[in-house]
Design a protein around this motif. Structure first.
Motif, PDB file in Angstrom:
ATOM      1  N   MET A   1      57.930  20.933  74.371  1.00  0.00           N
ATOM      2  CA  MET A   1      59.306  20.596  74.087  1.00  0.00           C
ATOM      3  C   MET A   1      59.832  19.776  75.253  1.00  0.00           C
ATOM      4  SD  MET A   1      62.272  23.351  73.346  1.00  0.00           S
ATOM      5  CE  MET A   1      63.317  23.749  74.694  1.00  0.00           C
ATOM      6  N   VAL A   2      60.471  18.671  74.954  1.00  0.00           N
ATOM      7  CA  VAL A   2      61.033  17.791  75.974  1.00  0.00           C
ATOM      8  C   VAL A   2      62.511  17.573  75.655  1.00  0.00           C
ATOM      9  CG1 VAL A   2      60.928  15.511  77.021  1.00  0.00           C
ATOM     10  CG2 VAL A   2      58.821  16.651  76.334  1.00  0.00           C
ATOM     11  N   VAL A   3      63.367  17.842  76.652  1.00  0.00           N
ATOM     12  CA  VAL A   3      64.806  17.660  76.497  1.00  0.00           C
ATOM     13  C   VAL A   3      65.278  16.757  77.629  1.00  0.00           C
ATOM     14  CG1 VAL A   3      67.032  18.805  76.299  1.00  0.00           C
ATOM     15  CG2 VAL A   3      64.978  20.001  75.561  1.00  0.00           C
ATOM     16  N   GLN A   4      66.073  15.733  77.285  1.00  0.00           N
ATOM     17  CA  GLN A   4      66.591  14.822  78.304  1.00  0.00           C
ATOM     18  C   GLN A   4      68.096  14.969  78.426  1.00  0.00           C
ATOM     19  OE1 GLN A   4      65.271  10.899  77.209  1.00  0.00           O
ATOM     20  NE2 GLN A   4      63.358  11.170  78.346  1.00  0.00           N
ATOM     21  N   TYR A   5      68.576  14.828  79.668  1.00  0.00           N
ATOM     22  CA  TYR A   5      70.002  14.884  79.975  1.00  0.00           C
ATOM     23  C   TYR A   5      70.344  13.743  80.922  1.00  0.00           C
ATOM     24  CZ  TYR A   5      70.148  19.703  78.251  1.00  0.00           C
ATOM     25  OH  TYR A   5      70.069  20.821  77.475  1.00  0.00           O
ATOM     26  N   GLN A   6      71.540  13.208  80.768  1.00  0.00           N
ATOM     27  CA  GLN A   6      72.108  12.333  81.785  1.00  0.00           C
ATOM     28  C   GLN A   6      72.828  13.255  82.758  1.00  0.00           C
ATOM     29  OE1 GLN A   6      71.706   9.007  82.030  1.00  0.00           O
ATOM     30  NE2 GLN A   6      70.407   9.121  80.222  1.00  0.00           N
ATOM     31  N   GLY A   7      72.898  12.863  83.998  1.00  0.00           N
ATOM     32  CA  GLY A   7      73.577  13.703  84.968  1.00  0.00           C
ATOM     33  C   GLY A   7      73.686  13.019  86.305  1.00  0.00           C
ATOM     34  N   GLN A   8      73.903  13.821  87.340  1.00  0.00           N
ATOM     35  CA  GLN A   8      74.043  13.306  88.692  1.00  0.00           C
ATOM     36  C   GLN A   8      73.247  14.174  89.653  1.00  0.00           C
ATOM     37  OE1 GLN A   8      78.092  13.003  89.926  1.00  0.00           O
ATOM     38  NE2 GLN A   8      78.716  11.836  88.138  1.00  0.00           N
ATOM     39  N   GLN A   9      72.652  13.514  90.635  1.00  0.00           N
ATOM     40  CA  GLN A   9      72.020  14.227  91.736  1.00  0.00           C
ATOM     41  C   GLN A   9      72.674  13.717  93.013  1.00  0.00           C
ATOM     42  OE1 GLN A   9      67.790  13.702  92.252  1.00  0.00           O
ATOM     43  NE2 GLN A   9      67.647  15.517  93.534  1.00  0.00           N
ATOM     44  N   LYS A  10      73.428  14.603  93.655  1.00  0.00           N
ATOM     45  CA  LYS A  10      74.172  14.251  94.868  1.00  0.00           C
ATOM     46  C   LYS A  10      75.073  13.044  94.631  1.00  0.00           C
ATOM     47  CE  LYS A  10      70.646  16.314  97.678  1.00  0.00           C
ATOM     48  NZ  LYS A  10      69.576  16.163  98.647  1.00  0.00           N
ATOM     49  N   GLY A  11      75.711  13.016  93.448  1.00  0.00           N
ATOM     50  CA  GLY A  11      76.671  11.974  93.112  1.00  0.00           C
ATOM     51  C   GLY A  11      76.085  10.695  92.542  1.00  0.00           C
ATOM     52  N   ILE A  12      74.764  10.586  92.443  1.00  0.00           N
ATOM     53  CA  ILE A  12      74.113   9.387  91.916  1.00  0.00           C
ATOM     54  C   ILE A  12      73.741   9.626  90.455  1.00  0.00           C
ATOM     55  CG2 ILE A  12      72.135   7.835  92.149  1.00  0.00           C
ATOM     56  CD1 ILE A  12      72.040   8.700  95.125  1.00  0.00           C
ATOM     57  N   PRO A  13      74.238   8.774  89.518  1.00  0.00           N
ATOM     58  CA  PRO A  13      73.887   8.953  88.103  1.00  0.00           C
ATOM     59  C   PRO A  13      72.372   8.850  87.894  1.00  0.00           C
ATOM     60  CG  PRO A  13      75.664   7.373  88.347  1.00  0.00           C
ATOM     61  CD  PRO A  13      75.142   7.649  89.730  1.00  0.00           C
ATOM     62  N   THR A  14      71.827   9.795  87.150  1.00  0.00           N
ATOM     63  CA  THR A  14      70.380   9.899  86.983  1.00  0.00           C
ATOM     64  C   THR A  14      70.054  10.457  85.606  1.00  0.00           C
ATOM     65  OG1 THR A  14      70.261  10.454  89.342  1.00  0.00           O
ATOM     66  CG2 THR A  14      68.298  10.830  88.066  1.00  0.00           C
TER      67      THR A  14
END
Length: 101
Positions: A1-14
């Motif tokens: 199962m593979v799930v993708q999310y947009q998000g931030q790591q230390k304020g950088i969109p990733t």
């Protein structure tokens, strides 16, 4: 199962990818293993390779995210692989663990 999310790591969109593998072991039940990828790179996330339950995997993912300043946007969820129905139900039931405050 593979799930993708947009998000931030230390304020950088990733873009984050959560990969969940389920290994069926007859005598001991199922074991779950989870990997977290940022882009194409796998993060060295877990001290425990195999978990007894999907819930344990998600709890460890939450703790890793909290410690490393990673945020997922719940509305950007994209499930790539077809899920085993029981895993889909379990994931949907326990995924709020990923978004705890």
């Amino acid at each position: 199962m593979v799930v993708q999310y947009q998000g931030q790591q230390k304020g950088i969109p990733t873009k984050f990818t959560v990969r969940i593998n389920r290994n069926n072991i007859l005598k001991n039940g199922s074991k779950y293993r989870m990997d977290l990828l940022v882009g194409d790179k796998q993060l060295p996330t877990f001290k425990t390779l195999n978990h007894k339950s999907l819930s344990d995997c998600l709890k460890e993912m939450y703790l890793f995210r909290k410690f490393n300043n990673i945020e997922f946007d719940a509305s950007s969820e994209n499930v790539e692989d077809k899920l085993i129905p029981s895993d889909s139900i379990l994931y949907n039931y326990h995924k709020q663990t990923l978004f705890m405050a």
